[in-house]
Design a protein around this motif. Structure first.
Motif, short mmCIF file in Angstrom:
data_model
loop_
_atom_site.label_atom_id
_atom_site.label_comp_id
_atom_site.label_asym_id
_atom_site.label_seq_id
_atom_site.Cartn_x
_atom_site.Cartn_y
_atom_site.Cartn_z
N ALA A 86 -119.30 64.87 -9.78
CA ALA A 86 -118.07 65.48 -9.26
C ALA A 86 -118.27 65.98 -7.84
O ALA A 86 -117.40 65.82 -6.97
N VAL A 87 -119.45 66.57 -7.58
CA VAL A 87 -119.73 67.10 -6.24
C VAL A 87 -119.84 65.97 -5.23
O VAL A 87 -119.39 66.10 -4.08
N LYS A 88 -120.44 64.85 -5.62
CA LYS A 88 -120.54 63.70 -4.72
C LYS A 88 -119.15 63.23 -4.28
O LYS A 88 -118.93 62.90 -3.11
N LYS A 89 -118.23 63.21 -5.23
CA LYS A 89 -116.87 62.78 -4.90
C LYS A 89 -116.21 63.75 -3.94
O LYS A 89 -115.53 63.35 -2.99
N VAL A 90 -116.42 65.05 -4.19
CA VAL A 90 -115.83 66.07 -3.32
C VAL A 90 -116.43 65.99 -1.92
O VAL A 90 -115.72 66.05 -0.91
N GLU A 101 -107.38 73.61 -5.04
CA GLU A 101 -107.58 73.80 -6.48
C GLU A 101 -108.77 73.01 -6.98
O GLU A 101 -109.49 73.44 -7.89
N THR A 102 -109.00 71.82 -6.39
CA THR A 102 -110.18 71.03 -6.77
C THR A 102 -111.46 71.76 -6.38
O THR A 102 -112.41 71.82 -7.17
N MET A 103 -111.48 72.33 -5.19
CA MET A 103 -112.67 73.05 -4.74
C MET A 103 -112.92 74.28 -5.61
O MET A 103 -114.06 74.58 -5.95
N ARG A 104 -111.84 74.99 -5.97
CA ARG A 104 -112.03 76.18 -6.81
C ARG A 104 -112.61 75.81 -8.16
O ARG A 104 -113.50 76.49 -8.68
N ARG A 105 -112.12 74.71 -8.73
CA ARG A 105 -112.61 74.28 -10.04
C ARG A 105 -114.08 73.87 -9.97
O ARG A 105 -114.88 74.32 -10.80
N VAL A 106 -114.44 73.06 -8.99
CA VAL A 106 -115.82 72.60 -8.87
C VAL A 106 -116.75 73.77 -8.57
O VAL A 106 -117.84 73.88 -9.15
N ARG A 107 -116.30 74.66 -7.69
CA ARG A 107 -117.11 75.82 -7.32
C ARG A 107 -117.39 76.69 -8.55
O ARG A 107 -118.51 77.13 -8.78
N LYS A 108 -116.36 76.92 -9.36
CA LYS A 108 -116.53 77.73 -10.56
C LYS A 108 -117.48 77.05 -11.55
O LYS A 108 -118.32 77.70 -12.18
N GLU A 109 -117.36 75.74 -11.69
CA GLU A 109 -118.24 75.01 -12.62
C GLU A 109 -119.69 75.11 -12.18
O GLU A 109 -120.59 75.27 -13.01
N GLU A 177 -124.93 74.73 -2.34
CA GLU A 177 -124.89 74.62 -0.88
C GLU A 177 -123.97 73.48 -0.46
O GLU A 177 -123.16 73.63 0.46
N THR A 178 -124.09 72.35 -1.16
CA THR A 178 -123.23 71.20 -0.85
C THR A 178 -121.76 71.55 -1.05
O THR A 178 -120.91 71.22 -0.22
N VAL A 179 -121.46 72.23 -2.15
CA VAL A 179 -120.08 72.57 -2.48
C VAL A 179 -119.48 73.52 -1.45
O VAL A 179 -118.36 73.33 -0.98
N PHE A 180 -120.25 74.54 -1.07
CA PHE A 180 -119.71 75.51 -0.12
C PHE A 180 -119.58 74.92 1.29
O PHE A 180 -118.68 75.28 2.04
N GLN A 181 -120.46 73.99 1.61
CA GLN A 181 -120.33 73.31 2.90
C GLN A 181 -119.09 72.42 2.89
O GLN A 181 -118.34 72.36 3.87
N ALA A 182 -118.86 71.75 1.77
CA ALA A 182 -117.67 70.89 1.66
C ALA A 182 -116.40 71.70 1.72
O ALA A 182 -115.36 71.24 2.20
N ALA A 183 -116.48 72.95 1.25
CA ALA A 183 -115.30 73.82 1.26
C ALA A 183 -115.07 74.43 2.63
O ALA A 183 -114.08 75.14 2.84
N GLY A 184 -116.00 74.21 3.56
CA GLY A 184 -115.85 74.77 4.88
C GLY A 184 -116.23 76.22 4.96
O GLY A 184 -115.85 76.93 5.89
#
Length: 252
Positions: A86-90, A101-109, A177-184
């Motif tokens: 999921a993170v790769k796709k994001v 909403e996608t970022m919030r869901r992935v971040r929470k997971e 780290e990847t997720v938060f970078q993707a979220a800006g």
């Protein structure tokens, strides 16, 4: 803090569905008290019966730990693999930044998975510590030397083998780290790490912080050093704990 109180506190701070999975420390203490002290031959039958009940309960507890730990470990491996996809796709993006909403869901997971795995490491550590301590009480009361052979057996048990989960915890932190970078990033992200920034997320993070603190205390003040040393554990993140205290205080 005495171990019984520490264990009670840890159980209360764990996930509700985990609370009946911890060491039956009070029951074991009662059985230790039932073992007659001293070498009196008149009490030999009662001593044998009490000792047999004690060892039976110990073995049963280890079996319970193993079953629960392996079940959780298998679930975490599967969830971690799915989350990485999921993170790769994001991170790949494709058609602009991902929806909020996608970022919030992935971040929470990600945060929840990381937290649950830390809780499992703590589960292993505190139950192992409880076994070592109750065996020490038993040896002191009876003059027997049960602790060393039993702990040597425990060292080969699945619930003590935390290397896989420890590795997944580190990988999950890299995923954060990847997720938060993707979220800006977020406000203040430049002064803290993604792991610490995750402290403001909802979910099981409070339980995780309590577990990290307990693990640090067990590691630094453990009387089980040497033959009875604790398994490898993820150390508390100073930056993460500092962020918690500043941004969203947790009673620990």
């Amino acid at each position: 803090m005495k171990f019984g109180k520490r264990l009670k506190k840890q159980v209360e701070e764990s996930l509700p569905q985990w609370r009946d999975k911890f060491l039956a420390y009070k029951r074991l203490k009662r059985l230790v008290r039932l073992v007659p002290a001293g070498p009196s031959s008149a009490a030999a039958p009662r001593r044998r019966a009490a000792e047999a009940a004690f060892v039976r309960l110990l073995d049963g507890e280890v079996d319970r730990f193993n079953a629960f730990f392996l079940e959780q470990e298998e679930d975490f491996v599967i969830r971690h693999r799915e989350l990485q996809e999921a993170v790769k796709k994001v991170a790949a993006g494709g058609h602009g930044p991902p929806a909020p909403e996608t970022m919030r869901r992935v971040r929470k997971e990600v945060v929840d998975l990381h937290g649950e795995m830390v809780l499992l490491l703590n589960y292993s550590a505190i139950n192992y510590t409880g076994l070592a301590k109750i065996l020490k009480k038993y040896d002191k009361r009876t003059g027997r030397l049960l602790r060393l052979p039993f702990i040597e057996k425990v060292l080969g048990q699945p619930f003590f083998a935390t290397e896989l989960i420890s590795g997944l915890v580190r990988e999950c932190e890299a995923t954060m780290e990847t997720v938060f970078q993707a979220a800006g990033g977020r406000p203040g992200a430049s002064t803290t790490t993604p792991v610490a920034a995750a402290a403001t997320e909802q979910g099981i993070f409070r339980n995780t912080v309590a577990a990290l603190v307990t693990m640090g205390e067990l590691s630094s003040g453990s009387s089980t050093y040497g033959h009875f040393s604790l398994p490898p554990m993820a150390s508390p993140e100073p930056d993460l704990l500092r962020c918690i205290k500043l941004a969203d205080p947790v009673p620990i």
